[in-house]
Each structure stands twice: as C-alpha cells, then as structure tokens.
Design a protein around this motif. Structure first.
Motif, PDB file in Angstrom:
ATOM      1  N   ARG A 252       0.854  -1.186   0.000  1.00  0.00           N
ATOM      2  CA  ARG A 252       0.000   0.000   0.000  1.00  0.00           C
ATOM      3  C   ARG A 252       0.892   1.239   0.000  1.00  0.00           C
ATOM      4  N   ARG A 253       0.269   2.387  -0.259  1.00  0.00           N
ATOM      5  CA  ARG A 253       0.946   3.667  -0.109  1.00  0.00           C
ATOM      6  C   ARG A 253       0.051   4.587   0.716  1.00  0.00           C
ATOM      7  N   ALA A 254       0.669   5.395   1.558  1.00  0.00           N
ATOM      8  CA  ALA A 254      -0.095   6.314   2.395  1.00  0.00           C
ATOM      9  C   ALA A 254       0.820   7.434   2.873  1.00  0.00           C
ATOM     10  N   ARG A 255       0.200   8.505   3.311  1.00  0.00           N
ATOM     11  CA  ARG A 255       0.958   9.611   3.896  1.00  0.00           C
ATOM     12  C   ARG A 255       1.131   9.434   5.400  1.00  0.00           C
ATOM     13  N   ARG A 256       0.119   8.837   6.022  1.00  0.00           N
ATOM     14  CA  ARG A 256       0.141   8.659   7.479  1.00  0.00           C
ATOM     15  C   ARG A 256      -0.250   7.231   7.803  1.00  0.00           C
ATOM     16  N   ILE A 257       0.582   6.572   8.605  1.00  0.00           N
ATOM     17  CA  ILE A 257       0.341   5.182   8.983  1.00  0.00           C
ATOM     18  C   ILE A 257       0.371   5.092  10.501  1.00  0.00           C
ATOM     19  N   ALA A 258      -0.713   4.620  11.076  1.00  0.00           N
ATOM     20  CA  ALA A 258      -0.757   4.347  12.513  1.00  0.00           C
ATOM     21  C   ALA A 258      -0.790   2.834  12.698  1.00  0.00           C
ATOM     22  N   LEU A 259       0.104   2.321  13.513  1.00  0.00           N
ATOM     23  CA  LEU A 259       0.257   0.864  13.647  1.00  0.00           C
ATOM     24  C   LEU A 259       0.155   0.453  15.105  1.00  0.00           C
ATOM     25  N   GLU A 260      -0.618  -0.611  15.330  1.00  0.00           N
ATOM     26  CA  GLU A 260      -0.720  -1.219  16.652  1.00  0.00           C
ATOM     27  C   GLU A 260      -0.424  -2.710  16.524  1.00  0.00           C
TER      28      GLU A 260
END
Length: 291
Positions: A252-260
């Motif tokens: 994927r591509r994204a500007r903002r990634i939040a990961l848990e």
C-alpha cells in the motif's frame, strides 16, 4: 560546493575498519577547497547534540561518514532545516546512500560528489513526535531478530544476526497487526510490516521495492501469516524485490500510517525506536541531500 562542511564520523563503522578511510576523505574534501570540521561524539546522544550545534551555525553541509545508523542520526539534525545532508558511505549496508544514487563502496567518489553536487530536495518522515527517518521502519519478525541479536554478546558481527534469526524463527508466531493507512483500516496477522521512504534495508533487502524518496508517500509492505517453511522460501526473494508478487504480501501507499501490535518494537533505519503503537507520517520536501 566547496565551503564550510561539518563531517559527522562514526569511528566504529564496519567494526572500526572505516577509520583508515577517513583521512583520505578529509584530504580530498580539503583539497577540493572545503573548510572541514570533524564531529565525533562520545555517545550517540553526544554526537547528535554536537551535530545539532554545528547545523545551528549554518554550515554549507553536514556530511555523515558512516552507515545507515549515522545517516539516521544526521537526519535528526538537518531535517526541516536549510542545511543539506551529504553521505559518504562507510558502513556495512549503506542502503540509504544506495537509494539516493550514491556510490556505496567508494568513499573518495562519494567525497567528490559532496564537492560538486547541488542539493536535491527529498522527503523524510516522522515516527512518533520527535524522531525522523529517511529509509525504512521495520516491525515484526525482523525487528524481533534485531532485539535478540542486540541482547547477545557472541558471536561477533553478522554471525550474531544469523544465530538470532535461527533462534527467533523457532519460537516466532504471526503477530496481529492493526494498521491505519490514511483512514483505511487493515487488521490481519502478519510476519512483518515495513514502512519505506526508500526501498531497502538490512544491506540490500528491497523490502519496499517501488518506494522513492520524493513522491510525498510512504510505501507499506505487509507479509501476511505463512507457515515457517514458506516464510523461509519466500524471504530470500526480498533481495530482488520479487517477494511482492507472493499472494501473502500486500503493498500500500499512504501519507500517514498508525500501527498497533502487541509485543512489537520498531526499528527505523536500523536504529531502535521503541514499542508499538506508533504513527509514521511523511513530511514532503523536508530533507535536502547532496547527490
């Protein structure tokens, strides 16, 4: 670009073998007309403080003489400023230098590039509130191998990493991740997740093969849960970047990634950042580099 250049040095790069390469590089820079000062810290924190002080004085460039870890440290000092970053690769992997089109094994050629190059604007990204990265954030199996290797005192060098890899593989279980990609939620068990501003880490593993450092996006590679035998067969493909065609791999591509994820520690540019949860966000055009 002869002028005032501050050279940040890691004397431990390549297990200390880079020390013999430093004097010829400094001579080449001075011979090219640069006024050169050398920064060597007593610790990583001390080196960063000295680098930030040097950058605040407005040199024509801060040059990292070392591997990806030292480049990572230098990025903390120059990201978001007008001072360009030069890289003279003297580490083991030099993945960030390779992604920027710099020679990975010829320090004198890299010094010549510092002397003649014009600054190019690329992206950097933040992980958390205070940390920048220029290359790849890794978490999952690979970061657990790093954690295990860092606790070991023997064997030395790459052999320690290989032993840690074999030991981690015996006990590893897929990890439940929750990833927010600009609002798109992905929840799945995975072996690892990598977030790339550039394409490779770990001395040539092209984990995010399509990533480029100036598109305003971060590339995300998710290797889903697979049996260990399949993992061992698939993972070597990362050196060619062909692992992304495997049915268990999602990109994927994204500007903002939040990961848990439970029990996961993040590494950025090969340096330990800390445990999840965390947020990565690209800052377009925040880094000037000499290439």
């Amino acid at each position: 670009m002869p002028g005032e250049i501050a050279v940040l040095v890691n004397p431990a790069a390549r297990g200390g073998r880079s020390r013999g390469l430093l004097a010829p590089v400094l001579h080449r820079l001075r011979q090219g007309g640069a006024e050169v000062s050398v920064i060597v810290g007593e610790s990583a924190d001390d080196a960063l403080e000295r680098a930030c002080t040097a950058v605040a004085e407005g040199p024509d460039a801060l040059v990292a003489f070392g591997g990806d870890g030292l480049v990572h440290l230098a990025v903390q000092a120059v990201a978001g400023t007008d001072v360009p970053l030069g890289v003279i690769p003297a580490g083991t992997g030099n993945d960030i230098a390779g992604a920027l089109g710099l020679p990975r094994k010829d320090t004198l050629e890299a010094a010549d590039i510092v002397l003649r190059a014009e600054p190019r604007t690329v992206d950097a990204a933040r992980i958390g509130k205070d940390e920048w990265f220029a290359g790849v954030v890794s978490c999952g199996f690979d970061s657990r191998v790093n954690e295990r290797a860092n606790r070991m005192t023997w064997p030395p060098g790459m052999a320690r990493y290989l032993v840690a890899l074999a030991e981690e593989l015996r006990s590893f279980r897929p990890i439940p991740f929750r990833i927010d990609l600009d609002g798109e939620i992905v929840e799945q068990e995975a072996m690892l997740v990598a977030i790339g501003n550039t394409h490779s880490y770990g001395a040539g593993m092209r984990i995010c093969p399509a990533a480029v450092p100036d598109d305003g996006l971060l590339d995300v590679t998710i290797l889903g849960a697979v049996p260990k035998g399949e993992f061992l067969r698939t993972f070597p493909r990362v050196y060619r970047g062909t692992h992304v065609t495997h049915p268990a791999v999602v990109t994927r591509r994204a500007r903002r990634i939040a990961l848990e994820a439970p029990g996961v520690v993040a590494y950025a540019d090969g340096e330990r950042v800390g445990p999840a949860p965390f947020v990565c966000e690209v800052v377009p055009g925040s880094l000037r580099v000499l290439t």
